[in-house]
Motif scaffolding. Structure first.
Motif, PDB file in Angstrom:
ATOM      1  N   LEU A   1      39.361  39.201  41.303  1.00  0.00           N
ATOM      2  CA  LEU A   1      38.905  40.232  40.368  1.00  0.00           C
ATOM      3  C   LEU A   1      40.019  40.776  39.482  1.00  0.00           C
ATOM      4  N   LEU A   2      41.275  40.444  39.793  1.00  0.00           N
ATOM      5  CA  LEU A   2      42.353  40.861  38.896  1.00  0.00           C
ATOM      6  C   LEU A   2      42.206  40.224  37.527  1.00  0.00           C
ATOM      7  N   VAL A   3      41.592  39.075  37.455  1.00  0.00           N
ATOM      8  CA  VAL A   3      41.467  38.327  36.200  1.00  0.00           C
ATOM      9  C   VAL A   3      40.196  38.787  35.491  1.00  0.00           C
ATOM     10  N   PRO A   4      40.308  39.496  34.385  1.00  0.00           N
ATOM     11  CA  PRO A   4      39.111  40.113  33.779  1.00  0.00           C
ATOM     12  C   PRO A   4      38.060  39.101  33.342  1.00  0.00           C
ATOM     13  N   GLU A   5      38.485  37.899  32.953  1.00  0.00           N
ATOM     14  CA  GLU A   5      37.518  36.900  32.502  1.00  0.00           C
ATOM     15  C   GLU A   5      36.543  36.498  33.611  1.00  0.00           C
ATOM     16  N   LEU A   6      36.935  36.690  34.866  1.00  0.00           N
ATOM     17  CA  LEU A   6      36.086  36.286  35.975  1.00  0.00           C
ATOM     18  C   LEU A   6      34.975  37.286  36.270  1.00  0.00           C
ATOM     19  N   LEU A   7      35.077  38.488  35.686  1.00  0.00           N
ATOM     20  CA  LEU A   7      34.102  39.528  35.992  1.00  0.00           C
ATOM     21  C   LEU A   7      32.929  39.540  35.033  1.00  0.00           C
ATOM     22  N   GLY A   8      33.125  39.002  33.833  1.00  0.00           N
ATOM     23  CA  GLY A   8      32.044  38.960  32.862  1.00  0.00           C
ATOM     24  C   GLY A   8      31.648  40.324  32.330  1.00  0.00           C
ATOM     25  N   GLY A   9      32.502  41.302  32.443  1.00  0.00           N
ATOM     26  CA  GLY A   9      32.201  42.646  31.959  1.00  0.00           C
ATOM     27  C   GLY A   9      33.092  43.657  32.634  1.00  0.00           C
ATOM     28  N   GLY A  10      33.133  44.846  32.085  1.00  0.00           N
ATOM     29  CA  GLY A  10      34.005  45.882  32.612  1.00  0.00           C
ATOM     30  C   GLY A  10      33.533  46.408  33.959  1.00  0.00           C
ATOM     31  N   ASP A  11      34.468  46.727  34.808  1.00  0.00           N
ATOM     32  CA  ASP A  11      34.199  47.339  36.108  1.00  0.00           C
ATOM     33  C   ASP A  11      35.323  48.324  36.362  1.00  0.00           C
TER      34      ASP A  11
ATOM     35  N   GLY B   1      52.633  22.053  37.994  1.00  0.00           N
ATOM     36  CA  GLY B   1      51.777  21.786  36.850  1.00  0.00           C
ATOM     37  C   GLY B   1      51.000  23.014  36.424  1.00  0.00           C
ATOM     38  N   VAL B   2      49.709  22.827  36.213  1.00  0.00           N
ATOM     39  CA  VAL B   2      48.841  23.869  35.670  1.00  0.00           C
ATOM     40  C   VAL B   2      47.711  24.146  36.657  1.00  0.00           C
TER      41      VAL B   2
ATOM     42  N   PRO C   1      37.415  27.032  39.804  1.00  0.00           N
ATOM     43  CA  PRO C   1      36.618  27.130  41.029  1.00  0.00           C
ATOM     44  C   PRO C   1      36.041  28.523  41.268  1.00  0.00           C
ATOM     45  N   PHE C   2      36.585  29.540  40.590  1.00  0.00           N
ATOM     46  CA  PHE C   2      36.069  30.903  40.716  1.00  0.00           C
ATOM     47  C   PHE C   2      35.143  31.265  39.561  1.00  0.00           C
ATOM     48  N   GLY C   3      34.866  30.293  38.682  1.00  0.00           N
ATOM     49  CA  GLY C   3      33.846  30.510  37.659  1.00  0.00           C
ATOM     50  C   GLY C   3      34.265  30.372  36.215  1.00  0.00           C
ATOM     51  N   VAL C   4      35.563  30.523  35.915  1.00  0.00           N
ATOM     52  CA  VAL C   4      36.021  30.458  34.527  1.00  0.00           C
ATOM     53  C   VAL C   4      37.332  29.669  34.468  1.00  0.00           C
ATOM     54  N   ASP C   5      37.484  28.819  33.484  1.00  0.00           N
ATOM     55  CA  ASP C   5      38.680  27.985  33.353  1.00  0.00           C
ATOM     56  C   ASP C   5      39.819  28.764  32.702  1.00  0.00           C
ATOM     57  N   VAL C   6      40.329  29.750  33.435  1.00  0.00           N
ATOM     58  CA  VAL C   6      41.528  30.479  33.015  1.00  0.00           C
ATOM     59  C   VAL C   6      42.727  29.739  33.606  1.00  0.00           C
ATOM     60  N   ARG C   7      43.637  29.297  32.767  1.00  0.00           N
ATOM     61  CA  ARG C   7      44.732  28.447  33.228  1.00  0.00           C
ATOM     62  C   ARG C   7      46.029  29.243  33.378  1.00  0.00           C
ATOM     63  N   VAL C   8      46.791  28.894  34.393  1.00  0.00           N
ATOM     64  CA  VAL C   8      48.038  29.593  34.689  1.00  0.00           C
ATOM     65  C   VAL C   8      49.089  28.579  35.115  1.00  0.00           C
ATOM     66  N   THR C   9      50.347  28.991  35.020  1.00  0.00           N
ATOM     67  CA  THR C   9      51.455  28.167  35.491  1.00  0.00           C
ATOM     68  C   THR C   9      52.478  29.056  36.196  1.00  0.00           C
ATOM     69  N   LEU C  10      53.299  28.439  37.023  1.00  0.00           N
ATOM     70  CA  LEU C  10      54.383  29.154  37.690  1.00  0.00           C
ATOM     71  C   LEU C  10      55.676  29.119  36.888  1.00  0.00           C
ATOM     72  N   ARG C  11      55.685  28.299  35.870  1.00  0.00           N
ATOM     73  CA  ARG C  11      56.782  28.209  34.899  1.00  0.00           C
ATOM     74  C   ARG C  11      56.214  27.508  33.694  1.00  0.00           C
ATOM     75  N   ASP C  12      56.936  27.415  32.616  1.00  0.00           N
ATOM     76  CA  ASP C  12      56.386  26.791  31.409  1.00  0.00           C
ATOM     77  C   ASP C  12      56.182  25.302  31.637  1.00  0.00           C
TER      78      ASP C  12
ATOM     79  N   PRO D   1      42.455  21.915  39.964  1.00  0.00           N
ATOM     80  CA  PRO D   1      41.560  22.911  40.561  1.00  0.00           C
ATOM     81  C   PRO D   1      41.847  23.204  42.029  1.00  0.00           C
ATOM     82  N   GLY D   2      42.873  22.575  42.597  1.00  0.00           N
ATOM     83  CA  GLY D   2      43.142  22.735  44.010  1.00  0.00           C
ATOM     84  C   GLY D   2      44.203  23.759  44.357  1.00  0.00           C
ATOM     85  N   TRP D   3      44.659  24.534  43.377  1.00  0.00           N
ATOM     86  CA  TRP D   3      45.688  25.537  43.668  1.00  0.00           C
ATOM     87  C   TRP D   3      45.150  26.598  44.642  1.00  0.00           C
ATOM     88  N   PRO D   4      45.975  27.046  45.603  1.00  0.00           N
ATOM     89  CA  PRO D   4      45.553  28.178  46.447  1.00  0.00           C
ATOM     90  C   PRO D   4      45.524  29.462  45.633  1.00  0.00           C
TER      91      PRO D   4
END
Length: 228
Positions: free
Chosen positions: A13-23, A59-60, A65-76, A83-86
């Motif tokens: 829930l820290l990622v706002p895109e996963l909530l689909g609206g304000g909470d 990698g990336v 898997p939580f509903g939205v393809d928000v991409r993150v990295t641990l470095r550039d 999709p298998g990141w913990p």
């Protein structure tokens, strides 16, 4: 030598895109977490992180898997999303991007690692500068809990909150792995790695920020520790 420790939860829930609206409750948790992460970034742009998971990913990562393809990295880095990141890695990468840290060196631990083994893993971290510790408390608080409510949850997370507020590594090491597992507290092993790290460091520590929130039946612990 460790200069600052940040303890944070890792709910999607820290990622706002996963909530689909304000909470409002999720917004409050997110703001508190970003404030703590910002303090860690002010200490160093390079973080060492501890979280539950399998082998540290590269990698990336993606929250797909939580509903939205928000991409993150641990470095550039570039590449196709994995999709298998913990969850610990995903949140570490997301926090890095939000507060402008340069890189995260993630050390993963098994959720059932013994307290002694956690302490040993912590002793390997004394060369870190900025330490990020990720994990949630019990998910069995009250009627909104993920699991069925358990009356032990309040006492367990009360002990965690006091240990973090008092910067007490011995109290963290005293947490019972079996009870933590029954209560769904996946932060137990990372917190005990933290305890091993500061005990090996040898200095006295103080908490400059400590907060515990349970807005959705899950205990979210936040803290900042600094050496005295």
């Amino acid at each position: 030598m460790i200069s600052r420790v940040a303890v944070l939860p890792h709910p999607p829930l820290l990622v706002p895109e996963l909530l689909g609206g304000g909470d409002a409750e999720a917004d409050a948790v997110r703001a508190a977490c970003l404030a703590v992460a910002g303090e860690l970034a002010a200490c160093s742009p390079s973080w060492t992180a501890v979280g539950v998971g399998a082998s540290p990913p590269s990698g990336v990562g993606t929250f797909a898997p939580f509903g939205v393809d928000v991409r993150v990295t641990l470095r550039d880095e570039d590449g196709a999303p994995d999709p298998g990141w913990p969850l610990s890695a995903l949140i570490a990468g997301w926090l890095r991007g939000q507060v402008g840290a340069r890189e995260v060196d993630l050390r993963t631990v098994a959720p059932d690692l013994s307290p002694d083994a956690c302490a040993e893993r912590g002793r390997e971290l004394i060369g870190a500068t900025a330490l990020l510790v990720l994990g949630d408390g019990s998910h069995r608080h009250g009627p909104r809990s993920v699991g069925r409510p358990d009356e032990r949850a309040a006492a367990f997370d009360g002990r965690v909150a006091r240990a973090l507020a008092d910067a007490d590594p011995h109290a963290l090491l005293a947490l019972d792995p079996a009870e933590a597992a029954e209560l769904g507290a996946v932060g137990r092993a990372p917190w005990q790695v933290l305890a091993g790290a500061v005990l090996a460091d040898g200095r006295r520590w103080r908490s400059t920020r400590a907060q515990a929130l349970t807005p959705f039946g899950v205990a979210y612990h936040l803290a900042v520790w600094e050496p005295v």
